[in-house]
Design a protein around this motif. Sequence first.
Motif, PDB file in Angstrom:
ATOM      1  N   VAL A  29       0.910  -1.272  -0.179  1.00 17.38           N
ATOM      2  CA  VAL A  29      -0.189  -0.108   0.054  1.00 17.38           C
ATOM      3  C   VAL A  29       0.912   1.182  -0.047  1.00 17.38           C
ATOM      4  N   LEU A  30       0.653   2.125  -0.491  1.00 15.81           N
ATOM      5  CA  LEU A  30       1.418   3.328  -1.031  1.00 15.81           C
ATOM      6  C   LEU A  30       0.494   4.518  -0.586  1.00 15.81           C
ATOM      7  N   LEU A  31       1.227   5.413   0.181  1.00 10.79           N
ATOM      8  CA  LEU A  31       0.504   6.689   0.765  1.00 10.79           C
ATOM      9  C   LEU A  31       1.386   8.029  -0.210  1.00 10.79           C
ATOM     10  N   VAL A  32       0.405   8.717  -0.807  1.00  9.46           N
ATOM     11  CA  VAL A  32       1.138   9.992  -1.427  1.00  9.46           C
ATOM     12  C   VAL A  32       0.267  11.126  -0.991  1.00  9.46           C
ATOM     13  N   ASN A  33       0.807  12.086  -0.572  1.00  6.57           N
ATOM     14  CA  ASN A  33       0.156  13.273  -0.212  1.00  6.57           C
ATOM     15  C   ASN A  33       0.244  14.306  -1.436  1.00  6.57           C
TER      16      ASN A  33
ATOM     17  N   LEU B  43       7.000  -3.116  -7.230  1.00 10.63           N
ATOM     18  CA  LEU B  43       7.741  -3.029  -8.840  1.00 10.63           C
ATOM     19  C   LEU B  43       8.886  -2.473  -8.587  1.00 10.63           C
ATOM     20  N   THR B  44       9.677  -2.225  -9.757  1.00 13.58           N
ATOM     21  CA  THR B  44      10.851  -1.698  -9.714  1.00 13.58           C
ATOM     22  C   THR B  44      10.747  -0.176  -9.514  1.00 13.58           C
ATOM     23  N   GLY B  45      11.929   0.507  -9.861  1.00 16.28           N
ATOM     24  CA  GLY B  45      11.814   1.902  -9.865  1.00 16.28           C
ATOM     25  C   GLY B  45      10.948   2.714 -10.702  1.00 16.28           C
ATOM     26  N   THR B  46      10.310   2.137 -11.679  1.00 15.25           N
ATOM     27  CA  THR B  46       9.142   2.688 -12.681  1.00 15.25           C
ATOM     28  C   THR B  46       8.193   3.396 -11.766  1.00 15.25           C
ATOM     29  N   TYR B  47       7.521   2.640 -10.592  1.00 20.12           N
ATOM     30  CA  TYR B  47       6.403   3.388 -10.072  1.00 20.12           C
ATOM     31  C   TYR B  47       6.953   4.452  -9.317  1.00 20.12           C
ATOM     32  N   MET B  48       7.995   4.655  -8.646  1.00 22.97           N
ATOM     33  CA  MET B  48       8.518   5.898  -8.136  1.00 22.97           C
ATOM     34  C   MET B  48       8.898   6.909  -9.124  1.00 22.97           C
ATOM     35  N   CYS B  49       9.430   6.530 -10.218  1.00 28.06           N
ATOM     36  CA  CYS B  49       9.724   7.546 -11.202  1.00 28.06           C
ATOM     37  C   CYS B  49       8.305   7.977 -12.104  1.00 28.06           C
ATOM     38  N   SER B  50       7.349   7.245 -12.001  1.00 27.40           N
ATOM     39  CA  SER B  50       6.189   7.666 -12.546  1.00 27.40           C
ATOM     40  C   SER B  50       5.608   8.776 -11.605  1.00 27.40           C
ATOM     41  N   LEU B  51       5.490   8.428 -10.277  1.00 31.35           N
ATOM     42  CA  LEU B  51       4.651   9.418  -9.319  1.00 31.35           C
ATOM     43  C   LEU B  51       5.729  10.646  -9.345  1.00 31.35           C
ATOM     44  N   ARG B  52       6.960  10.561  -9.374  1.00 35.56           N
ATOM     45  CA  ARG B  52       7.736  11.962  -9.267  1.00 35.56           C
ATOM     46  C   ARG B  52       7.304  12.723 -10.562  1.00 35.56           C
ATOM     47  N   ALA B  53       7.111  12.033 -11.562  1.00 37.08           N
ATOM     48  CA  ALA B  53       7.048  12.766 -12.861  1.00 37.08           C
ATOM     49  C   ALA B  53       5.909  13.499 -13.033  1.00 37.08           C
TER      50      ALA B  53
ATOM     51  N   ALA C  65      -4.477  15.147  -6.904  1.00 36.84           N
ATOM     52  CA  ALA C  65      -4.718  13.848  -6.724  1.00 36.84           C
ATOM     53  C   ALA C  65      -5.358  12.847  -7.889  1.00 36.84           C
ATOM     54  N   ARG C  66      -6.443  13.466  -8.327  1.00 33.08           N
ATOM     55  CA  ARG C  66      -7.123  12.695  -9.126  1.00 33.08           C
ATOM     56  C   ARG C  66      -6.113  12.491 -10.808  1.00 33.08           C
ATOM     57  N   ASP C  67      -5.579  13.639 -10.962  1.00 30.46           N
ATOM     58  CA  ASP C  67      -4.377  13.687 -12.239  1.00 30.46           C
ATOM     59  C   ASP C  67      -3.370  12.479 -11.958  1.00 30.46           C
ATOM     60  N   ILE C  68      -2.952  12.650 -10.670  1.00 26.38           N
ATOM     61  CA  ILE C  68      -1.878  11.637 -10.344  1.00 26.38           C
ATOM     62  C   ILE C  68      -2.423  10.009 -10.336  1.00 26.38           C
ATOM     63  N   GLY C  69      -3.592  10.183  -9.758  1.00 23.09           N
ATOM     64  CA  GLY C  69      -3.995   8.670  -9.618  1.00 23.09           C
ATOM     65  C   GLY C  69      -4.380   8.134 -11.225  1.00 23.09           C
ATOM     66  N   ARG C  70      -5.187   9.184 -11.959  1.00 24.56           N
ATOM     67  CA  ARG C  70      -5.331   8.625 -13.317  1.00 24.56           C
ATOM     68  C   ARG C  70      -4.101   8.098 -14.170  1.00 24.56           C
ATOM     69  N   SER C  71      -3.134   9.011 -14.011  1.00 26.14           N
ATOM     70  CA  SER C  71      -1.903   8.715 -14.647  1.00 26.14           C
ATOM     71  C   SER C  71      -1.058   7.343 -14.285  1.00 26.14           C
ATOM     72  N   ILE C  72      -1.559   6.991 -13.045  1.00 33.61           N
ATOM     73  CA  ILE C  72      -0.715   5.623 -12.442  1.00 33.61           C
ATOM     74  C   ILE C  72      -1.682   4.513 -13.127  1.00 33.61           C
ATOM     75  N   MET C  73      -2.957   4.749 -12.997  1.00 35.64           N
ATOM     76  CA  MET C  73      -4.056   3.980 -13.205  1.00 35.64           C
ATOM     77  C   MET C  73      -3.881   3.496 -15.087  1.00 35.64           C
ATOM     78  N   GLU C  74      -3.631   4.540 -15.810  1.00 36.67           N
ATOM     79  CA  GLU C  74      -3.466   4.345 -17.025  1.00 36.67           C
ATOM     80  C   GLU C  74      -2.318   3.638 -17.497  1.00 36.67           C
ATOM     81  N   LYS C  75      -1.273   3.440 -16.537  1.00 39.67           N
ATOM     82  CA  LYS C  75      -0.119   2.927 -16.916  1.00 39.67           C
ATOM     83  C   LYS C  75      -0.335   1.441 -16.189  1.00 39.67           C
ATOM     84  N   ARG C  76      -1.461   1.316 -15.839  1.00 39.82           N
ATOM     85  CA  ARG C  76      -1.695   0.034 -14.979  1.00 39.82           C
ATOM     86  C   ARG C  76      -0.452  -0.589 -13.910  1.00 39.82           C
TER      87      ARG C  76
END
Length: 131
Positions: free
Chosen positions: A35-39, A89-99, A46-57
Amino acid sequence: MILVLICALYPVLKTLCVQIHSAVTGSYVAGYHSVLLVNCPTEQTARDIGRSIMEKRLAACVNIFPRTTTMCFICIYSLVIIVFKYIILTGTYMCSLRAVHPYDIPEIISFPIDDGSQHYLKWMEDAVTDI
C-alpha cells in the motif's frame, strides 16, 4: 560478469520466484503486495496523479481521501491523501509518481502487506501490468 547479470536481473528473478512459490504452495508471500500513501496539495492533483498511474496499470486500485489537516513543526496545512494498492515493482513506480507530482520532494511512503484476503490479493496481482 555473471554476478553483474544476476544483480541486474534480481527484481525479475525475485518476482518470478515469488510467483512460482505462490503457485506451487498456494500460499501468500508477505510483502509482495504493498500500500502506498502519497500526499497531494489538491483533489484535482490527486485525481490527475491517480489517473496517470492507473492508465499505466501500475496500481490495482486508487483511493483518494478528501482534505485532511497536516501538522508539521512550523505550519498547519491541508492535503489530499491518495492510497495506491499495488504489487512491488521496480523504480518505474517511483519515477512515474515523481514525474506527475507537483512537489519537488513528494511524500511517498510504501507499506508492505503482510496478509489479507487471498482473493483480493490475487485480483491485485491480475490487475497490475507486469513490468
